[in-house]
Each structure stands twice: as C-alpha cells, then as structure tokens.
Design an enzyme around this catalytic site. Structure first.
Site, short mmCIF file in Angstrom:
data_model
loop_
_atom_site.label_atom_id
_atom_site.label_comp_id
_atom_site.label_asym_id
_atom_site.label_seq_id
_atom_site.Cartn_x
_atom_site.Cartn_y
_atom_site.Cartn_z
N LYS A 111 -26.96 7.05 -0.69
CA LYS A 111 -27.92 7.23 -1.80
C LYS A 111 -28.50 8.64 -1.82
O LYS A 111 -28.72 9.21 -2.87
CB LYS A 111 -29.08 6.23 -1.68
N ASP A 123 -27.01 2.43 3.67
CA ASP A 123 -26.15 3.52 4.14
C ASP A 123 -25.02 3.80 3.17
O ASP A 123 -23.93 4.23 3.58
CB ASP A 123 -25.58 3.21 5.53
N GLN A 177 -32.88 1.55 1.97
CA GLN A 177 -32.16 0.31 2.29
C GLN A 177 -31.36 -0.14 1.05
O GLN A 177 -30.93 0.71 0.31
CB GLN A 177 -33.11 -0.80 2.78
N GLY A 212 -32.43 6.46 6.66
CA GLY A 212 -31.99 7.77 7.14
C GLY A 212 -30.97 8.27 6.16
O GLY A 212 -30.06 7.54 5.80
N HIS A 213 -31.13 9.47 5.68
CA HIS A 213 -30.09 10.00 4.81
C HIS A 213 -29.75 11.43 5.19
O HIS A 213 -30.59 12.19 5.65
CB HIS A 213 -30.41 9.85 3.32
P1 IMP Z 1 -36.22 -3.12 9.63
O1 IMP Z 1 -36.21 -2.61 8.25
O2 IMP Z 1 -36.30 -2.05 10.68
O3 IMP Z 1 -37.26 -4.20 9.85
O4 IMP Z 1 -34.80 -3.84 9.89
C1 IMP Z 1 -34.43 -5.02 9.21
C2 IMP Z 1 -32.94 -5.02 8.90
O5 IMP Z 1 -32.66 -4.02 7.95
C3 IMP Z 1 -32.04 -4.71 10.11
O6 IMP Z 1 -30.84 -5.44 9.98
C4 IMP Z 1 -31.76 -3.22 9.96
O7 IMP Z 1 -30.54 -2.85 10.57
C5 IMP Z 1 -31.67 -3.12 8.45
N1 IMP Z 1 -31.98 -1.77 7.95
C6 IMP Z 1 -33.20 -1.22 7.80
N2 IMP Z 1 -33.11 0.01 7.29
C7 IMP Z 1 -31.80 0.25 7.09
C8 IMP Z 1 -31.07 1.35 6.55
O8 IMP Z 1 -31.62 2.37 6.14
N3 IMP Z 1 -29.72 1.20 6.52
C9 IMP Z 1 -29.09 0.07 6.93
N4 IMP Z 1 -29.73 -0.98 7.43
C10 IMP Z 1 -31.08 -0.90 7.51
#
Ligand code: IMP
Length: 456
Positions: free
Chosen positions: A16, A13, A248, A40-41
């Site tokens: 990017k 977040d 991420q 999400g952007h």
């Molecule tokens: P997953 O990717 O849904 O399996 O989540 C694994 C971890 O990554 C969790 O702590 C989520 O909150 C974090 N996470 C996944 N995608 C994002 C993102 O785009 N921004 C911030 N945290 C993320």
C-alpha cells in the site's frame, strides 16, 4: 472535492505504501486513519529505501500535508524515532500533523500485549506485540491517554494514574499464573524460586517516571499536534484531493475479518470517515491493493496457503519477511473468493495488483474461485462462519504461467500474454478494473493500465 481511500484487500503487506506514494502526486494531503506501528511500509525513492511504521507514506513530498488521524494509535517513542531518522537523512518533516485526539500506546499496553499472547500459548493470535489491542481496548474503556494529554503534565499524570492501576493488577495476575504454570511444568528458575523477584514493582510502570517521560515527548511533538479533521475539511472544501491511507487490510478488520485472528481496528474504507473525521460523501473513490498471490503473517485461516515449492518460490522471490517483526510470511495462491468479498466490502472503484513479477517461473498459476466445506457444500462467497472458513478447501481455476522477467515492463503491452490473461481473469472475477500493476519494488517499476489517471 475528492477523497480517495487506499486499503489493503488481503491480509496486509500488499504494498500500500508504494501505491499511496504514487497516487500522492495527485493529492494535496495524505492522512492515515487507523492502526499503529504494527504496520510497516517500505518506499524506494531513487534507489534509497525508506521504512515507516507510523508516518504516512506522503512524508517524502515536502509540499503535501501529511497527517496521522484520530483513529491511529501512536507510540510516541516510535514516532520520534522515525522523525529523527528522516531528519538525519535531510527530509523535512515540517508538513507532519498529528491529531490531538489520537490515542497513545503506553508501556503497559506493550507489556499486556505480550503477556496476553504468552498466556494464550498455542491459541495466540500472533500479534506484532506492539500494544495495539490493549491500546484500542483502553480507548473503548475510556481509559486511554490522548496526544493532547501530553501537553498538560497535571492531566497527564491523573490519566496515567487512572489507567495504570488496573494494568498493574492484570500484569501481576498474569505473572503469578505464569509462574504457577512453570512450577507445575517443573521449571523452577529464578522467578519460581524467589517469588519476591516477580512481585517487585516493574520500573517500567512507575507513575512518576512515565509521566516525566511522556511529558518530554509532548514537548517534542507539540509543533506537529493539530486538529487534523479540520485540516482535511479545508483541503476537501477547496476542491483538493485527500488520500486516506489504510494500514493492515480488509481480512484483518476487527468486524469483517477472520476474527479473532485480526487486528484491533477497522482497516476497511468505511473506517476512513471515523478515523480521519470526514463524512461518507467526502469519499469519491476507493483503491484496493492486492498482491498477485496472497500472504498472511500471524495465525488464522488462510485457505489457499501453500506448503510446497511454489510457496517457497513466493517467499524467496517476493522477500516475504515482515517489515515490523521480520517474521516469515505464509504464502499461497490468490484467493478470489476473499478478494471479491474485499471489493464489495470496501466498494472498491479500482484495484492495484502488486508483485506480479514474483509469479514468473511458475508453470501453472492457480486462483481460488470457490471453497468446498468439510461436508462438501460449495461456497461461492466468503463464509461468515469461522468453522467453515477454518476447514474450507479452495477449488482453483488454472491459468498458464509465464517465464519472462517482468521487472523491466513499463506498459501493459510489455507484459507476456499469459500475464495479461491472468490480470484479466482476476479483474473479471472480482468485477473491478485493475488500474495499476507492480513489477518490482522501485517507484518506476509499475505500469498504469489505461494510462496514469488525471483524476483519481
Ligand atoms: P496486532 O495488530 O499487532 O494486534 O496483530 C493482530 C494480527 O494482525 C496479527 O496476525 C498480525 O500479524 C496482523 N498484523 C498486524 N499488522 C499487520 C501488518 O501491517 N501486516 C500484516 N499483518 C499485520
């Protein structure tokens, strides 16, 4: 030839999408190389807001190839929803290409993600529950369904059948365990009272219906399906610039992040080669994106986390609520121990610092420069051992804050001296130049340090 990777330098977040959108002006193609709709952007163009989860940020340029690479896990329902949304707003998506080798997030992946988190209870990771982990697990198990499978209904059915059976069993077991736990806790409920209700086959897991549904997605996506690696080579071999867009961020990296509180892919720069199908020597620059402070969503260590007024200031002023799940983000001071680690791990050539405007109004700014362990040991580098990281107490350098509103600043000289000193301190500490600074959500609310680059 120029391949430029853009990665998150913290826990995600960082903004990017906006950086990719700006740098894309200098590129002919943009490719996303990992993650899925857990990302999400938001991009603001001429006052209009666009939110994407899967589609690369470059889609708003009709003349640029916009690709979803093989390393991405793709939920076709979400992708088609985004395509339809863009079409409704008059945006042409004819330039979108999807790797035939990207893996599909299936309904059972989403169910397993949620069931797994519920089972973990207090130990849960706080995933986005979008099916990311189970989908990458199936890829590694060689039980995954790929985009190309959508184009042959016979193959699709066979592959779904092979993948579905173990999922039905796993979900059944998880549901039985859950009912047992509820019963032990004295929560009977409908499920507990009538076991046949829970045992009934889940209509979302019907082989026939799933095959039909996904074959339908295949028809709609077919015009976009391509050999995206080859498309990248064509651009690079013809001396055009390709942007590799990470989702991420570094500290959520499956191998190098704060495992197990990470995502299930590799968001670091090195993974761009695997996730897009190019070689390491195709990469000529790596841009890292970091906020002027730090945030994290979900569980896991966060040494500089603030549970006070300043943390609330960051949350409110920075609108720190997840684009994907709407969750409140945890907020804290910038962590330069972690940032220096991210700089080296990605071998960054430039940094973009976003949301500097959010810090205005804070008297004294702090930046973590080392950690102290429970036993009193000092760590100047990011500790690999999770027990140390979980209990690490940051030690800070204090810098004077600033009160001025930065949202109208457009060049380095518009910034108050304290803001410039803060940026200089960060850049010196981590050893990489800051080239871009964000002072608001708008596309124009940026300042280029040393001028907008001709070549990235
Ligand atoms: P997953 O990717 O849904 O399996 O989540 C694994 C971890 O990554 C969790 O702590 C989520 O909150 C974090 N996470 C996944 N995608 C994002 C993102 O785009 N921004 C911030 N945290 C993320």
């Amino acid at each position: 030839m120029s391949g430029v990777v853009i990665v998150g330098a913290q826990w995600g977040d960082e903004g990017k999408g906006k950086v990719v959108d700006l740098l894309a002006e200098h590129a002919s193609a943009i490719v996303r190389f990992q993650g899925g709709n857990n990302a999400g952007h938001t991009i603001v163009r001429d006052g209009e807001e666009f939110k994407f989860h899967l589609i690369p940020s470059g889609i708003l340029y009709p003349d640029k190839l916009c690709m979803i690479g093989n390393g991405v896990v793709l939920d076709p329902r979400i992708l088609l929803g985004e395509i339809d949304g863009l079409k409704r707003r008059g945006i042409d998506v004819g330039n979108l290409r999807i790797s035939a080798n990207a893996h599909l997030i299936m309904p059972y992946h989403v169910l397993l993600d949620t069931a797994g988190e519920v089972k973990l209870g207090k130990l849960s990771i706080g995933t986005t529950r979008r099916g990311i982990g189970p989908c990458y697990a199936d890829k590694a198990l060689r039980l995954g369904i790929r985009v190309q499978d959508l184009l042959d209904e016979k193959i699709l059915r066979k592959k779904i059948m092979a993948a579905l059976e173990p999922k039905q069993q796993a979900l059944r077991e998880l549901s039985v365990q859950r009912r047992k736990l509820r019963k032990e806790a004295g929560e009977g409920g409908r499920e507990g009272a009538d076991p046949s209700v829970a045992e009934a086959p889940d209509p979302r897991l019907d082989l026939h219906a799933m095959t039909e549904e996904f074959a339908g997605y295949g028809h709609r996506l077919e015009p976009h399906i391509a050999d995206t690696a080859r498309l990248c080579w064509e651009e690079l071999d013809n001396d055009r610039t390709v942007l590799f867009e990470g989702a991420q961020a570094t500290l959520l990296d499956l191998d190098h992040g704060t495992y197990p509180f990470v995502t299930s892919s590799n968001p670091i720069a090195g993974a761009a080669t695997v996730g897009a199908g190019v070689g390491p020597t195709d990469i000529s620059a790596v841009w890292g994106v970091a906020k002027a402070y730090a945030t994290r969503v979900g569980a896991g260590p966060f040494p500089t986390e603030l549970d006070d007024e300043v943390g609330r200031h960051m949350l409110e002023r920075g609108h720190e609520y997840g684009t994907t799940t709407g969750r409140e983000r945890r907020c804290g001071w910038i962590d330069l121990v972690a940032l220096r680690y991210a700089v080296r791990l990605n071998r960054m050539s430039a940094l973009a610092i976003t949301k500097l405007d959010v810090l205005s109004g804070i008297d004294t700014l702090r930046a973590a420069v080392r950690y102290r362990s429970r036993e009193g040991a000092i760590f100047d580098t990011f500790p690999y051992h999770q027990s140390i990281l979980h209990s690490a107490v940051p030690e800070y350098e204090e810098l004077p804050g600033f009160d001025a509103d930065l949202t109208e600043c457009r060049s380095e000289t518009d910034l108050p001296a304290q803001a410039r000193a803060y940026l200089d301190f960060v850049a010196d500490f981590v050893g990489v130049p800051i080239r871009l600074v964000g002072v608001g959500p708008g596309r124009d609310q940026v300042l280029w340090i040393g001028g907008e680059p001709e070549v990235l």
